[in-house]
Design an enzyme around this catalytic site. Structure first.
Site, PDB file in Angstrom:
ATOM      1  N   GLU A  22       0.837  -1.218   0.000  1.00  0.00           N
ATOM      2  CA  GLU A  22       0.000   0.000   0.000  1.00  0.00           C
ATOM      3  C   GLU A  22       0.864   1.258   0.000  1.00  0.00           C
ATOM      4  OE1 GLU A  22      -1.426   1.832   3.448  1.00  0.00           O
ATOM      5  OE2 GLU A  22      -1.086   0.094   4.737  1.00  0.00           O
ATOM      6  N   LYS A 154      -3.422  -1.789  15.165  1.00  0.00           N
ATOM      7  CA  LYS A 154      -2.759  -0.994  16.195  1.00  0.00           C
ATOM      8  C   LYS A 154      -3.588  -0.965  17.461  1.00  0.00           C
ATOM      9  CE  LYS A 154      -2.968   2.398  13.531  1.00  0.00           C
ATOM     10  NZ  LYS A 154      -3.335   1.683  12.323  1.00  0.00           N
TER      11      LYS A 154
HETATM   12  N1  PSU Z   1      -1.650   1.239  10.162  1.00  0.00           N
HETATM   13  C1  PSU Z   1      -0.403   1.725  10.274  1.00  0.00           C
HETATM   14  N2  PSU Z   1       0.004   2.732   9.471  1.00  0.00           N
HETATM   15  C2  PSU Z   1      -0.838   3.263   8.553  1.00  0.00           C
HETATM   16  C3  PSU Z   1      -2.158   2.720   8.430  1.00  0.00           C
HETATM   17  C4  PSU Z   1      -2.520   1.731   9.257  1.00  0.00           C
HETATM   18  O1  PSU Z   1       0.353   1.264  11.086  1.00  0.00           O
HETATM   19  O2  PSU Z   1      -0.431   4.181   7.859  1.00  0.00           O
HETATM   20  C5  PSU Z   1      -3.059   3.230   7.356  1.00  0.00           C
HETATM   21  C6  PSU Z   1      -3.422   2.074   6.415  1.00  0.00           C
HETATM   22  O3  PSU Z   1      -3.323   2.542   5.094  1.00  0.00           O
HETATM   23  C7  PSU Z   1      -4.860   1.752   6.787  1.00  0.00           C
HETATM   24  C8  PSU Z   1      -5.344   3.127   7.148  1.00  0.00           C
HETATM   25  O4  PSU Z   1      -5.562   1.166   5.731  1.00  0.00           O
HETATM   26  O5  PSU Z   1      -4.290   3.687   7.888  1.00  0.00           O
HETATM   27  C9  PSU Z   1      -6.618   3.097   7.957  1.00  0.00           C
HETATM   28  O6  PSU Z   1      -7.100   4.394   8.063  1.00  0.00           O
HETATM   29  P1  PSU Z   1      -8.571   4.672   8.630  1.00  0.00           P
HETATM   30  O7  PSU Z   1      -8.508   4.267  10.066  1.00  0.00           O
HETATM   31  O8  PSU Z   1      -8.790   6.139   8.428  1.00  0.00           O
HETATM   32  O9  PSU Z   1      -9.502   3.819   7.809  1.00  0.00           O
END
Ligand code: PSU
Ligand code: MN
Length: 301
Positions: A22, A154
């Site tokens: 990604e 996380k």
């Molecule tokens: N987890 C990480 N680093 C990140 C992300 C998740 O440790 O940068 C990013 C990923 O791209 C994940 C996104 O799909 O955050 C999720 O964001 P949201 O909670 O806004 O859906």
């Protein structure tokens, strides 16, 4: 409409192993200039383990599976790179602008290009607190049959609620050498996975069975962070509570929440959470490539 770069297209045509990566973690999840180093190192790690890397993103309005070095550099350094979940993908396409893909949007594009194995850091999930902020990653995981290699979610999230949401969405949660869902920065959460696999061959066997059933959902392969960089749950917990308080105090909402929390936790741990994050990203890339290699071998047999 989705552009697959030449070396990825060739690998797919020859049924060689390919691993999607990604770009949101690069554009929004890691500080500069570390983000670019990690983006390149992840590609190199996949290649060293015998698979073809395909970083996914939108560059100048074109959704791409397999970015060239200059395109990765662009997404890692440009201003105004949108953070794209699946629902947002049309926006940079219509405008001819740039966007980095989250787990959800990466899955959407990679699947349509024919890439079925994907390595990331942590998936989005159910956030803590009263906002009912639930990542669209969960929706995509429920409807896109790919193997997603991650270190769990996380611990800034509500992990028990995230685990339940994965179950409801129909996502098979496998532990790689573990019975517990990893908590991203730390190895264990106390929350059981659906099934444990030991080694790439077992992971590949389970994924091939899941894939061949034609189930709509993903299989999540959860890999604990490398022991030498993992943090203790109790030391992360304090940093996370402080980060959550700061986010609430500053009124951080929507897609800003995850990048904000990652930055705040890195500051509070004196950068140690960042080292854990980088180490697990590279480790997940390596594991994903080794499983992709085992899958390709078994498919060809
Ligand atoms: N987890 C990480 N680093 C990140 C992300 C998740 O440790 O940068 C990013 C990923 O791209 C994940 C996104 O799909 O955050 C999720 O964001 P949201 O909670 O806004 O859906
Ligand atoms: Mn969200």
């Amino acid at each position: 409409m989705i552009r697959t770069c030449l070396h990825v297209a060739q690998a797919l045509a020859q049924r060689e192993p390919v691993v999607a990566l990604e770009s949101t973690v690069l554009a929004h999840g890691l500080p500069r200039p570390r983000n670019l180093e990690v983006g390149i190192a992840m590609e190199e790690t996949v290649a060293a383990a015998g698979a073809v890397p395909a970083t996914v993103g939108v560059v100048a309005g074109v959704p791409r599976v397999g970015l060239e070095r200059a395109q990765i550099e662009h997404l890692a350094t440009a201003e105004d790179v949108l953070k794209l979940s699946t629902r947002d993908l049309a926006v940079p396409l219509a405008r001819g602008t740039d966007g980095a893909t989250t787990v959800a949007a990466t899955m959407w594009l990679a699947m349509r290009a024919g890439v079925r194995v994907f390595a990331t850091g942590g998936i989005g999930g159910v956030h803590r607190g009263a906002d009912r902020d639930v990542s669209a990653d969960l929706t995509e995981l429920g409807r896109t049959p790919m193997l997603v290699v991650c270190a769990g979610a996380k611990s800034v999230l509500d992990l028990p609620a995230t685990r339940e949401a994965l179950e409801t969405a129909g996502v098979l949660v496998a532990g790689f050498g573990t019975d517990e869902l990893p908590a991203f920065y730390s190895a264990g959460s106390g929350i059981p996975v659906d099934v444990r696999v030991d080694g790439a061959a077992q992971a590949a066997e389970l994924w091939r069975a899941h894939r061949d059933l034609g189930l709509p959902g993903a299989m999540l392969l959860c890999v604990p962070p490398p022991a030498e960089h993992a943090l203790r749950a109790d030391e992360v917990d304090g940093a996370i509570s402080a980060a959550l308080d700061a986010a609430r105090g500053e009124g951080i909402r929507g897609k800003e929440v995850t990048p904000f929390l990652l930055r705040a936790v890195a500051e509070a741990t004196g950068g140690r959470s960042l080292e854990a994050n980088v180490a697990l990203l590279l480790n997940n890339a390596r594991v994903a490539a080794s499983v992709a290699v085992a899958v390709a071998r078994a498919d060809g047999a």
